[in-house]
Write a protein that holds these residues in place. Structure first.
Motif, mmCIF file in Angstrom:
data_model
loop_
_atom_site.group_PDB
_atom_site.id
_atom_site.type_symbol
_atom_site.label_atom_id
_atom_site.label_comp_id
_atom_site.label_asym_id
_atom_site.label_seq_id
_atom_site.Cartn_x
_atom_site.Cartn_y
_atom_site.Cartn_z
ATOM 1 N N THR A 1 -12.918 -3.712 -23.853
ATOM 2 C CA THR A 1 -14.198 -4.265 -23.427
ATOM 3 C C THR A 1 -14.186 -4.345 -21.905
ATOM 4 N N ARG A 2 -15.306 -4.667 -21.330
ATOM 5 C CA ARG A 2 -15.410 -4.731 -19.867
ATOM 6 C C ARG A 2 -14.382 -5.695 -19.257
ATOM 7 N N LYS A 3 -14.096 -6.773 -19.956
ATOM 8 C CA LYS A 3 -13.173 -7.769 -19.386
ATOM 9 C C LYS A 3 -11.736 -7.248 -19.289
ATOM 10 N N ASP A 4 -11.450 -6.124 -19.922
ATOM 11 C CA ASP A 4 -10.123 -5.524 -19.834
ATOM 12 C C ASP A 4 -9.911 -4.778 -18.517
ATOM 13 N N TYR A 5 -10.946 -4.722 -17.683
ATOM 14 C CA TYR A 5 -10.885 -3.987 -16.423
ATOM 15 C C TYR A 5 -11.199 -4.916 -15.254
ATOM 16 N N ALA A 6 -10.407 -4.796 -14.204
ATOM 17 C CA ALA A 6 -10.510 -5.701 -13.057
ATOM 18 C C ALA A 6 -11.578 -5.291 -12.049
ATOM 19 N N PHE A 7 -11.892 -4.013 -11.952
ATOM 20 C CA PHE A 7 -12.842 -3.509 -10.953
ATOM 21 C C PHE A 7 -13.891 -2.684 -11.678
ATOM 22 N N HIS A 8 -15.157 -2.842 -11.258
ATOM 23 C CA HIS A 8 -16.258 -2.141 -11.925
ATOM 24 C C HIS A 8 -17.136 -1.417 -10.913
ATOM 25 N N LEU A 9 -17.699 -0.315 -11.364
ATOM 26 C CA LEU A 9 -18.585 0.495 -10.541
ATOM 27 C C LEU A 9 -19.669 1.070 -11.441
ATOM 28 N N GLU A 10 -20.918 1.031 -10.971
ATOM 29 C CA GLU A 10 -22.031 1.574 -11.748
ATOM 30 C C GLU A 10 -22.240 3.042 -11.405
ATOM 31 N N TYR A 11 -22.619 3.823 -12.427
ATOM 32 C CA TYR A 11 -22.955 5.232 -12.215
ATOM 33 C C TYR A 11 -24.230 5.547 -12.975
ATOM 34 N N ARG A 12 -25.203 6.091 -12.268
ATOM 35 C CA ARG A 12 -26.458 6.520 -12.887
ATOM 36 C C ARG A 12 -26.340 8.002 -13.205
ATOM 37 N N THR A 13 -26.387 8.319 -14.488
ATOM 38 C CA THR A 13 -26.253 9.721 -14.877
ATOM 39 C C THR A 13 -27.416 10.537 -14.316
ATOM 40 N N ARG A 14 -27.163 11.829 -14.160
ATOM 41 C CA ARG A 14 -28.160 12.762 -13.653
ATOM 42 C C ARG A 14 -28.454 13.793 -14.733
ATOM 43 N N TRP A 15 -29.615 14.417 -14.648
ATOM 44 C CA TRP A 15 -29.980 15.456 -15.602
ATOM 45 C C TRP A 15 -28.896 16.530 -15.646
ATOM 46 N N SER A 16 -28.376 16.901 -14.497
ATOM 47 C CA SER A 16 -27.376 17.971 -14.424
ATOM 48 C C SER A 16 -26.020 17.570 -15.015
ATOM 49 N N ASP A 17 -25.821 16.289 -15.319
ATOM 50 C CA ASP A 17 -24.575 15.850 -15.955
ATOM 51 C C ASP A 17 -24.499 16.280 -17.419
ATOM 52 N N ASN A 18 -25.653 16.515 -18.043
ATOM 53 C CA ASN A 18 -25.688 16.892 -19.452
ATOM 54 C C ASN A 18 -25.209 18.327 -19.649
ATOM 55 N N ASP A 19 -24.622 18.575 -20.817
ATOM 56 C CA ASP A 19 -24.273 19.946 -21.182
ATOM 57 C C ASP A 19 -25.343 20.481 -22.136
#
Length: 183
Positions: A13-31
């Protein structure tokens, strides 16, 4: 029955990680199957690790090129004579994500050696607690000049103390929070 390593990762779960960063996916990320391409997961893992190293361990990627001047202004923190080389990597997939998802990346250190560190990254969809993928890699710190194993402070073999102190804040054991625990 004792859970396997893969089962334990799937329970993160999120609490298992000490540092967090947000990422907004892009159309080009899809296969072509309308989910995040496998190569994008490697990009995400690399991005959160390097964001942490730059912001919390004093690394300056522009000073990593030993034979050319830095194109960026001088860093307020001391430049390190070491860089981390990736020697292994992995990613375990549990559920797909796709554009336009917003992802929460979580970072932790699962093993901190004298000159190496093993990172783990959990990938979550915003608003969901179920981990979608868990991946990571191992860095071995070497001297920029000559790419030889890292010499730590005082000539002792190992990573730079500033890097180590930053990474110690990410060390987490199963079922515990972040802290300077040694593995």
């Amino acid at each position: 029955m004792v859970p396997t390593e893969l089962e334990l990762k799937k329970r993160r779960t999120r609490k298992d990680y000490a540092f967090h960063l947000e990422y907004r996916t892009r159309w080009s990320d899809n296969d072509m199957y309308a989910h995040l391409n496998n190569s994008v997961y490697a990009f995400l893992i690399d991005s959160i690790v390097n964001t942490y190293l730059i912001n919390n361990c004093g690394l300056d990627p522009f000073s990593a090129r030993s034979s050319s001047p830095s194109p960026s202004p001088p860093s307020p923190s001391p430049a390190h004579s070491q860089i981390g080389l990736v020697v292994s990597s992995y990613c375990d997939y549990f559920a797909s994500v796709s554009f336009p998802d917003i992802l929460d990346l979580g970072l932790r250190v699962v093993k901190l050696g004298s000159s190496s560190v093993m990172y783990e990254v959990g990938i979550f969809r915003r608003g969901e607690e179920t981990v979608k993928a868990v991946g990571g890699f191992t860095h071995v710190f070497v001297e920029k000049e000559g790419m030889r194993p890292a010499d730590g402070s005082g000539g002792k073999k190992g990573m730079d103390e500033g890097i180590r102190r930053g990474l110690e804040r990410l060390v987490m054991k199963e079922g515990t929070g972040p802290g300077p625990a040694k593995l």
